[in-house]
Design a protein around this motif. Structure first.
Motif, PDB file in Angstrom:
ATOM      1  N   PRO A   1       0.823  -1.215   0.000  1.00  0.00           N
ATOM      2  CA  PRO A   1       0.000   0.000   0.000  1.00  0.00           C
ATOM      3  C   PRO A   1       0.853   1.260   0.000  1.00  0.00           C
ATOM      4  O   PRO A   1       2.017   1.238   0.375  1.00  0.00           O
ATOM      5  N   SER A   2       0.281   2.360  -0.444  1.00  0.00           N
ATOM      6  CA  SER A   2       0.918   3.671  -0.471  1.00  0.00           C
ATOM      7  C   SER A   2       1.996   3.733  -1.551  1.00  0.00           C
ATOM      8  O   SER A   2       1.793   4.309  -2.609  1.00  0.00           O
ATOM      9  N   LEU A   3       3.146   3.152  -1.298  1.00  0.00           N
ATOM     10  CA  LEU A   3       4.226   3.102  -2.280  1.00  0.00           C
ATOM     11  C   LEU A   3       4.515   1.652  -2.628  1.00  0.00           C
ATOM     12  O   LEU A   3       4.779   0.835  -1.747  1.00  0.00           O
ATOM     13  N   SER A   4       4.483   1.325  -3.898  1.00  0.00           N
ATOM     14  CA  SER A   4       4.811  -0.038  -4.318  1.00  0.00           C
ATOM     15  C   SER A   4       6.318  -0.220  -4.394  1.00  0.00           C
ATOM     16  O   SER A   4       7.087   0.758  -4.331  1.00  0.00           O
ATOM     17  N   GLY A   5       6.744  -1.460  -4.555  1.00  0.00           N
ATOM     18  CA  GLY A   5       8.168  -1.717  -4.730  1.00  0.00           C
ATOM     19  C   GLY A   5       8.722  -1.044  -5.973  1.00  0.00           C
ATOM     20  O   GLY A   5       9.873  -0.596  -5.995  1.00  0.00           O
ATOM     21  N   ILE A   6       7.910  -0.949  -7.018  1.00  0.00           N
ATOM     22  CA  ILE A   6       8.322  -0.268  -8.242  1.00  0.00           C
ATOM     23  C   ILE A   6       8.554   1.218  -7.966  1.00  0.00           C
ATOM     24  O   ILE A   6       9.544   1.810  -8.422  1.00  0.00           O
ATOM     25  N   ASP A   7       7.642   1.830  -7.199  1.00  0.00           N
ATOM     26  CA  ASP A   7       7.808   3.244  -6.832  1.00  0.00           C
ATOM     27  C   ASP A   7       9.114   3.467  -6.077  1.00  0.00           C
ATOM     28  O   ASP A   7       9.852   4.427  -6.342  1.00  0.00           O
ATOM     29  N   ILE A   8       9.379   2.584  -5.117  1.00  0.00           N
ATOM     30  CA  ILE A   8      10.588   2.722  -4.301  1.00  0.00           C
ATOM     31  C   ILE A   8      11.841   2.567  -5.162  1.00  0.00           C
ATOM     32  O   ILE A   8      12.815   3.297  -5.010  1.00  0.00           O
ATOM     33  N   ALA A   9      11.810   1.603  -6.084  1.00  0.00           N
ATOM     34  CA  ALA A   9      12.964   1.395  -6.965  1.00  0.00           C
ATOM     35  C   ALA A   9      13.235   2.634  -7.815  1.00  0.00           C
ATOM     36  O   ALA A   9      14.397   2.991  -8.048  1.00  0.00           O
ATOM     37  N   ARG A  10      12.180   3.296  -8.278  1.00  0.00           N
ATOM     38  CA  ARG A  10      12.371   4.536  -9.055  1.00  0.00           C
ATOM     39  C   ARG A  10      13.047   5.608  -8.198  1.00  0.00           C
ATOM     40  O   ARG A  10      13.919   6.343  -8.677  1.00  0.00           O
ATOM     41  N   MET A  11      12.633   5.715  -6.939  1.00  0.00           N
ATOM     42  CA  MET A  11      13.260   6.683  -6.034  1.00  0.00           C
ATOM     43  C   MET A  11      14.719   6.333  -5.788  1.00  0.00           C
ATOM     44  O   MET A  11      15.603   7.197  -5.795  1.00  0.00           O
ATOM     45  N   ILE A  12      14.986   5.055  -5.572  1.00  0.00           N
ATOM     46  CA  ILE A  12      16.353   4.600  -5.302  1.00  0.00           C
ATOM     47  C   ILE A  12      17.273   4.935  -6.475  1.00  0.00           C
ATOM     48  O   ILE A  12      18.439   5.302  -6.287  1.00  0.00           O
ATOM     49  N   ASN A  13      16.753   4.830  -7.684  1.00  0.00           N
ATOM     50  CA  ASN A  13      17.573   5.113  -8.861  1.00  0.00           C
ATOM     51  C   ASN A  13      18.027   6.565  -8.931  1.00  0.00           C
ATOM     52  O   ASN A  13      18.959   6.891  -9.670  1.00  0.00           O
ATOM     53  N   ARG A  14      17.382   7.452  -8.153  1.00  0.00           N
ATOM     54  CA  ARG A  14      17.779   8.858  -8.142  1.00  0.00           C
ATOM     55  C   ARG A  14      18.796   9.154  -7.046  1.00  0.00           C
ATOM     56  O   ARG A  14      19.291  10.277  -6.962  1.00  0.00           O
ATOM     57  N   PHE A  15      19.120   8.157  -6.210  1.00  0.00           N
ATOM     58  CA  PHE A  15      20.102   8.349  -5.157  1.00  0.00           C
ATOM     59  C   PHE A  15      21.486   8.549  -5.774  1.00  0.00           C
ATOM     60  O   PHE A  15      21.787   8.008  -6.839  1.00  0.00           O
ATOM     61  N   ALA A  16      22.330   9.300  -5.070  1.00  0.00           N
ATOM     62  CA  ALA A  16      23.699   9.485  -5.540  1.00  0.00           C
ATOM     63  C   ALA A  16      24.452   8.159  -5.568  1.00  0.00           C
ATOM     64  O   ALA A  16      25.210   7.877  -6.497  1.00  0.00           O
ATOM     65  N   ASN A  17      24.266   7.333  -4.550  1.00  0.00           N
ATOM     66  CA  ASN A  17      24.895   6.015  -4.477  1.00  0.00           C
ATOM     67  C   ASN A  17      23.809   4.990  -4.146  1.00  0.00           C
ATOM     68  O   ASN A  17      23.649   4.599  -2.987  1.00  0.00           O
ATOM     69  N   PRO A  18      23.045   4.562  -5.137  1.00  0.00           N
ATOM     70  CA  PRO A  18      21.897   3.693  -4.869  1.00  0.00           C
ATOM     71  C   PRO A  18      22.297   2.287  -4.442  1.00  0.00           C
ATOM     72  O   PRO A  18      23.259   1.724  -4.973  1.00  0.00           O
ATOM     73  N   PRO A  19      21.568   1.712  -3.483  1.00  0.00           N
ATOM     74  CA  PRO A  19      21.791   0.306  -3.153  1.00  0.00           C
ATOM     75  C   PRO A  19      21.241  -0.584  -4.265  1.00  0.00           C
ATOM     76  O   PRO A  19      20.406  -0.146  -5.068  1.00  0.00           O
ATOM     77  N   ALA A  20      21.720  -1.818  -4.310  1.00  0.00           N
ATOM     78  CA  ALA A  20      21.178  -2.785  -5.271  1.00  0.00           C
ATOM     79  C   ALA A  20      19.744  -3.122  -4.889  1.00  0.00           C
ATOM     80  O   ALA A  20      19.372  -3.099  -3.712  1.00  0.00           O
ATOM     81  N   VAL A  21      18.928  -3.427  -5.890  1.00  0.00           N
ATOM     82  CA  VAL A  21      17.517  -3.757  -5.656  1.00  0.00           C
ATOM     83  C   VAL A  21      17.253  -5.188  -6.100  1.00  0.00           C
ATOM     84  O   VAL A  21      17.575  -5.579  -7.224  1.00  0.00           O
ATOM     85  N   VAL A  22      16.662  -5.963  -5.188  1.00  0.00           N
ATOM     86  CA  VAL A  22      16.207  -7.317  -5.495  1.00  0.00           C
ATOM     87  C   VAL A  22      14.709  -7.368  -5.228  1.00  0.00           C
ATOM     88  O   VAL A  22      14.268  -7.127  -4.103  1.00  0.00           O
ATOM     89  N   PHE A  23      13.920  -7.638  -6.253  1.00  0.00           N
ATOM     90  CA  PHE A  23      12.478  -7.774  -6.054  1.00  0.00           C
ATOM     91  C   PHE A  23      12.157  -9.184  -5.573  1.00  0.00           C
ATOM     92  O   PHE A  23      12.702 -10.165  -6.084  1.00  0.00           O
TER      93      PHE A  23
END
Length: 242
Positions: A61-83
């Motif tokens: 709810p609220s933010l999906s995993g896809i939404d969070i991954a999009r935000m993470i991709n804007r980080f200066a040093n993004p962590p790896a994402v595993v769905f």
């Protein structure tokens, strides 16, 4: 010995969350495990902790995993994402977001081990290629990782580089240092300060002046640099989806 991984596990279903945490705790390559039961909690956890990888459920709810991954991709040093999901239909979209892996529930032990192995190797590759900086310390030259530098402070003809453990002198002009580190996450907040954006703990901005806090130190933001710092704040701000 390879550095162990700090990970964040996010799932709104408690049994699935606890099950994945239990499996990860059995892997010696995992150090700290943080958890979140919603997308908003996941973003807050990422603001508070440095993690190497995020295990994301997709449907929350609220933010999906896809939404969070999009935000993470804007980080200066993004962590790896595993769905980690029961939904087989989102794999293409996940890998378009540069996901490291896509695990289907129920997660198989061997498949999870393989995913962690990939994360560990990828992390080592990053560390092995991390830019290094030659500095002067106690009369000798030594190499430090650029990612360990919190901020640079102008001191006459020298620059003092501050890390969590010590500070080092570097004979270079601030403008030249800013140019050389343009590929990193360093931002010029003042004529005397170049700061690593990933190490900014919080900031206070007004119409005419501002401050940022790095490792407990309050550093001034000049009027000229206020738009740059405000842009950083806006780019990392969590917005509600309606």
């Amino acid at each position: 010995m390879a550095r162990r991984l700090n990970v964040l596990v996010t799932d709104d279903e408690l049994p699935a969350l606890e099950g994945l945490v239990r499996m990860l705790r059995q892997d010696s390559r995992i150090a700290k495990i943080y958890t979140a039961s919603s997308g908003i909690e996941a973003i807050h956890a990422l603001e508070q902790h440095e993690v190497d990888a995020v295990f994301l459920d997709i449907h929350m709810p609220s933010l999906s995993g896809i939404d969070i991954a999009r935000m993470i991709n804007r980080f200066a040093n993004p962590p790896a994402v595993v769905f980690v999901t029961a939904d087989e239909t989102k794999a293409l979209e996940a890998f378009d977001l540069k996901a490291s892996d896509y695990l289907l529930k129920p997660v198989d032990d061997a498949r999870l081990l393989e995913s962690v192995r990939r994360l560990s190797h990828a992390r080592e590759d990053i560390l092995n290629t991390e830019p290094m900086v030659t500095v002067e310390h106690l009369g000798t030259s030594r190499l430090i990782k650029r990612e360990d530098i919190l901020y640079a402070e102008a001191r006459g003809d020298y620059i003092r580089l501050h890390t969590e453990d010590a500070s080092y002198l570097l004979r270079v002009a601030m403008a030249e240092l800013e140019r050389q580190w343009a590929d990193g996450d360093f931002i010029r907040i003042h004529r005397s300060y170049l700061v690593s954006a990933r190490h900014i703990q919080h900031m206070k901005l007004s119409a005419a002046k501002g401050s940022v806090w790095v490792d407990g130190a309050e550093l001034p933001v000049s009027r000229r640099s206020l738009p740059i710092v405000r842009d950083l704040l806006n780019r990392t701000r969590v917005r509600s989806h309606r």
